[in-house]
Design an enzyme around this catalytic site. Sequence first.
Site, mmCIF file in Angstrom:
data_model
loop_
_atom_site.group_PDB
_atom_site.id
_atom_site.type_symbol
_atom_site.label_atom_id
_atom_site.label_comp_id
_atom_site.label_asym_id
_atom_site.label_seq_id
_atom_site.Cartn_x
_atom_site.Cartn_y
_atom_site.Cartn_z
ATOM 1 N N SER A 188 1.980 -1.010 -6.640
ATOM 2 C CA SER A 188 0.732 -0.247 -6.597
ATOM 3 C C SER A 188 -0.486 -1.089 -6.972
ATOM 4 O O SER A 188 -0.831 -2.032 -6.290
ATOM 5 C CB SER A 188 0.879 0.975 -7.502
ATOM 6 N N ASP A 204 -2.041 4.756 -2.121
ATOM 7 C CA ASP A 204 -1.853 6.156 -2.503
ATOM 8 C C ASP A 204 -2.989 6.635 -3.397
ATOM 9 O O ASP A 204 -3.077 7.809 -3.741
ATOM 10 C CB ASP A 204 -0.494 6.396 -3.164
ATOM 11 N N ASP A 228 -0.930 0.052 -2.614
ATOM 12 C CA ASP A 228 -0.058 0.807 -1.711
ATOM 13 C C ASP A 228 -0.775 2.001 -1.089
ATOM 14 O O ASP A 228 -0.151 2.842 -0.446
ATOM 15 C CB ASP A 228 1.226 1.247 -2.414
#
Length: 454
Positions: free
Chosen positions: A109, A254, A252
């Site tokens: 992440s 998100d 990532d």
Amino acid sequence: MTSNPERVRCLFGTDGVRDVANRGDMTPEMALRLGRSYILFLTERGVPRPRIAVGRDTRRSGQMLEAALAAGMTSAGAEVFLLGVIPTPGVSFAVKKTGMHGGAVISASHNPAEYNGIKFLDGEGYKLSDEMEAAIEEYMGDNLTDDWRPTGASVGVMRQTPELAWEYGDWLASLWGRELPFPVKGAVDCAHGAASFVAPPLFEKLGGMWTVVGNEPDGLNINEGVGVMKMSHICGLVQEKGLPVGIAYDGDADRVLLSDGRGRPLDGDIMLWILGRWLASAGCLGSGVVATVMSNMALEEHLGRENIRVHRCQVGDRYVMETMNAAGSRLGGEQSGHVIISSVVNTGDGICTGLYFLKACLALGEDMDTLADRFSPYPQILRNVEISREKRVNGDFIKELSSDVESLLGGTGRILIRPSGTEPLMRVLVEARDRKLMEEVSNMLVNAIREKCM
């Protein structure tokens, strides 16, 4: 395998297993074992030959761990679909679209490039619950994990399916619809991460003259000086080029944060404020908005004026999702930019959230440059208090202290005391409209904790 109703996770953290790649908990050997354990977990729950989607971000270590994870899964009899570089929500999309039994994402992440991680999704594209992750950990130490060795035609297979990443991008473009014109210009920062191969063609397809940066990953530059971890980059670019908006993702994709036209960051609380009002006006919000304990009290204040309830939960986007399901809410998120709009996604999707935030501002007639001023968050102070490793922190003491001190705020503020998960620290957050009172309460709490816990 014996069931244990009180399973406790040791390996999995708030977002999967994570460590420095090729060290500790993130070696190829560990990835292989995780893959086998996940497939055995599914097999013993009635899925004889699991079909699993696997995606990764742009880290150099991603291919190494992908190879090991996929080998572990296929050695347990799974059919593995390798999506290549794709955002975490893209893996969730692939699972749902193709009817697979689960998914796995190789990403750390927002962490620096030397880190990596592995997280699993269920057959609906949701992140696994704590109990499911604890069950997978039990398989890691179970002899059956090593004994389960399919042979011949029962050995699993790997399939390269990069087209699912393209289909994910096309689906994102379709979310805009035709009722509103797409903004003519802006900037997008892909953090040299998974969004680098999805966002540029998406914004080109939607139209306008959008400047794309942070889209030249080399395996070692993910999140480095760009993306949500370095908002000054996109904010500075917006000011330099005179653009009305900037959008930044993490490694990532998100998470998403934005910059207004004056180069000021717009965080997850502001996005929840605008999205909540927009969804409520369309009758699509459900019971209210879910926010974590870290969201500012100003969010409750603003949404309360619209008769929109705020449900609080612990930090972590999967806890946001669990609370949304329990409360009947269709919108939830974190201050950090994890936002879930459950009518379209089952996990945080930075690209989707950014597009929907732009739509909401246009539909509501919002002036984006005034949002930061109008939101006017309560002042906050967060302090880390060192505590003794030998002394156990009494939960009743923390509860009583919180209750006694919070009354001093008279309903115009709040406190949050929680232990660090990695260091001998207590994190003390105080939030209040009155800055002087906030500082006095913070000092009172810190001194009481030091006296009791040192």
